[in-house]
Design an enzyme around this catalytic site. Structure first.
Site, PDB file in Angstrom:
ATOM      1  CB  CYS A   1      -0.947  -0.025   1.203  1.00 47.11           C
ATOM      2  SG  CYS A   1      -0.093  -0.066   2.793  1.00 47.11           S
ATOM      3  CB  ALA A   2       0.385   4.721   0.957  1.00 43.12           C
TER       4      ALA A   2
END
Length: 633
Positions: free
Chosen positions: A26-27
């Site tokens: 993810c980020a």
């Protein structure tokens, strides 16, 4: 370390290529699903260069690298693994509860879409700035002097992603559920076909729905999320079913035709009308909660919203934020959630300044900076949650900020940006308010944590350094000059070590003690202490006891060859234990059937330091006093 080296070490420390089922990111986090999580060396992973922490969540082992870096590490990991593992691979073993897996899947669908919506939000913010009368007056202009073509161009930048949002959602859903993403795009585009009444126009009552069979309303689903998501799931399932039934010779022609026909009919006549209403109801409920009188909604979400990330269900917010933006053009969750992030930054900054521990300072300062940029995982999992009280202080401060954001009516023009970068979502008349509420949240968290939320402790006692060794030392100092008693760890028959058919034990190489032939497959703690060692094969347990004693309980002879099979460990390294606690269970019949004896030595490894007496013999029960020892003078 170079990124390639870090990726190689990560793969090695999670059990090698053969233990990895899927990898995604993810980020901020590298997300790994493994076949056997017991093979993961978490402590070694967390000690790697550039790793800010790690944890298990929703069946995934998540390693925090931070924004930007995680993409590079992921690329290196994928390069090393090759085609043997993909981000979309279906796990061999389903990890986590059904709810956890559902939320994880929901997140996997929306995470790839977020960058586009972030960019769109920035365009909205910039358009708000460029069309402000106050801003234009600096250049001697007004909104009336802006060219029509310029306004049209800004609308293209800000409206396109949301107008065709169902196509993006359907594409990503097909991709995650194993369907053909291109078919997903086409189905999504059908939901926003120009031939259908535009959803925005219907909402503004400038257009009317089409009615089929006299009662089914059909409209376009511009900006809608849930109908496209459900349609993507159903369509991908239909595709998998047809792939199994239709012969290869006609698959290319028949399969896409049937998928598009069936999915579009279901989407327009069943899924769309039902789930669009569900979406509107959910959105209305959330908005009602957020606008509760006296700022109560903001207070509640500001306090407890930070828990969503810990439990791995924060991806639900993506759906809500996207729905809000597409339906109303505003995001009411972002400003309140941002206060929680800035509260984390304030709490961690207070710890960084107050802590004497060098390691804690090294973690806390960059974590505080990261939190101000909207990345809170290093702060939460690396500092505040581990210490406990600072996390509570940040929850209180987040509630204060959320309360202010709520009563001041703060709304974002986009999503996914918080903290300092989040200012770009408030480039209208709200920017001063945005800065105010976040400064308050950060200041309250800092003050609470610095004064009552963090107790300064000596470096050698800091829990975040070497908790196992610290606990062992505290246990070892007990009763140094007094007699110590060990109770029987198993029920069974006591056997002198000299009669054990293993030279390592019968010659006292590992220390003095006794052996027990068990009559029950359970091992209990013989004394108070700390678990100092558990091999990966789980057939033995080391205990740090009183008076610096090092106790070893070894179940069976040569049982290391079973590689952990038939053993179920109830504790882990570093656990503090009390006499009589269950430590280990083992399958007696299976181990004996595999050809191994169950005789279990219980020895004091550093026995040269003690005067040792064996005080029991024959048949005994767990808990009976078995060995007494006292330090040599």
């Amino acid at each position: 370390m170079e990124n390639r080296e870090i990726a190689e070490k990560v793969i090695e420390l999670v059990g090698g290529k053969e233990n990895i089922q899927s990898v995604a990111h993810c980020a901020t986090r590298l997300r790994i699903i493994t076949a056997d999580k017991e093979k993961i060396n978490m402590k070694a992973v967390e000690n790697l260069d550039k790793v800010k922490g790690s944890f298990f969540n929703s069946g995934q082992y998540q390693i925090i690298f931070g924004t930007g870096l995680v993409n590079k590490i992921y690329d290196e990991v994928q390069s090393i693994l090759g085609t043997s593992v993909t981000a979309n691979a279906t796990p061999i073993k389903k990890e986590g509860t059904t709810f956890q897996r559902a939320v994880r899947t929901f997140g996997d669908v929306f995470v790839p879409i977020i960058p586009v919506l972030v960019a769109t939000g920035l365009f909205m913010g910039l358009r708000g700035l460029l069309t402000q009368e106050a801003f234009l007056s600096i250049f001697g202009m007004s909104s009336d002097s802006l060219p029509d073509n310029f306004i049209l161009f800004t609308q293209v930048l800000t409206d396109t992603a949301f107008a065709f949002l169902p196509a993006l959602v359907c594409w990503s859903t097909f991709r995650i559920f194993g369907g053909n993403p291109v078919i997903g795009i086409v189905i999504g585009l059908m939901l926003v076909s120009p031939s259908l009444p535009n959803a925005y126009e219907v909402g503004q009552q400038t257009a009317s729905p089409l009615y089929f069979f006299g009662f089914i309303p059909v409209v376009g689903y511009q900006g809608s999320v849930l109908p496209a998501f459900i349609t993507g799931i159903v369509g991908s399932k239909i595709e998998k079913f047809l792939k199994k039934k239709i012969p290869d010779a006609i698959d290319l022609i028949v399969t896409p035709f049937l998928i598009l026909l069936s999915s579009s009919l279901l989407a327009l006549f069943v899924i769309g009308p039902i789930f669009h209403q569900v979406e509107l109801i959910v959105l209305a409920v959330v908005e009602k909660l957020l606008v509760l009188p006296l700022g109560i909604g903001g207070l509640i979400y500001g306090c407890f919203g930070q828990l969503l990330g810990i439990f791995g269900i924060h991806h639900i917010l993506n759906f809500l934020e996207i729905s809000m933006l597409s339906q109303t053009g505003w995001n009411m969750l972002n400003p309140i959630g941002t206060c929680g992030n800035m509260a984390q930054a304030g709490a961690v900054l207070a710890i960084a300044i107050k802590a004497k521990n060098t390691k804690m300072k090294q973690i806390a300062y960059p974590s505080a900076l990261s939190a101000t940029l909207g990345i809170t995982e290093p702060a939460v999992f690396g500092v505040t949650l581990r210490l406990g009280k600072p996390f509570i202080m940040s929850m209180i401060a987040g509630g204060v900020g959320g309360f202010l954001a709520s009563i001041l009516g703060l709304k974002a023009t986009g999503m996914a940006l918080t903290g300092i970068p989040g200012t770009l979502l408030y480039l209208n008349n709200q920017l001063p308010i945005y800065l105010f509420v976040n400064v308050v949240a950060m200041a309250v968290a800092f003050a609470l944590t610095y004064t009552i939320g963090y107790k300064e402790v000596p470096e050698e006692a800091e829990q975040t350094t070497t908790p196992i060794q610290t606990t062992i030392e505290s246990v070892s100092t007990l009763e140094n000059s007094e007699e110590v008693v060990l109770c029987a760890a198993l029920s069974g028959k006591v056997i002198p070590l000299e009669e054990v058919e293993d030279e390592v034990f019968n010659k006292g190489i590992l220390g003095q003690g006794v052996a027990i032939m068990p009559k029950e497959g359970k091992v209990f703690a013989p004394c108070d202490g700390v678990i100092s060692t558990i091999p990966s094969t789980k057939h033995a347990i080391g205990i740090a006891g009183a008076a610096d004693s090092e106790i070893l309980i070894h179940v069976g002879m040569d049982t290391v060859k079973l590689e952990g099979k038939y053993f179920n460990c109830k504790v882990k390294t570093g656990d503090t234990i009390k006499k009589g606690d269950i430590l280990l269970e083992f399958d007696m019949n299976a181990i004996q059937s595999a050809g191994y004896t169950l005789v279990t030595p219980m020895v004091i490894c550093n026995s040269d330091d003690y005067n040792i007496d064996i005080i029991a013999s024959g048949e005994i029960q767990t808990g009976v006093e078995l060995i007494r020892f006292k330090k040599n003078k």
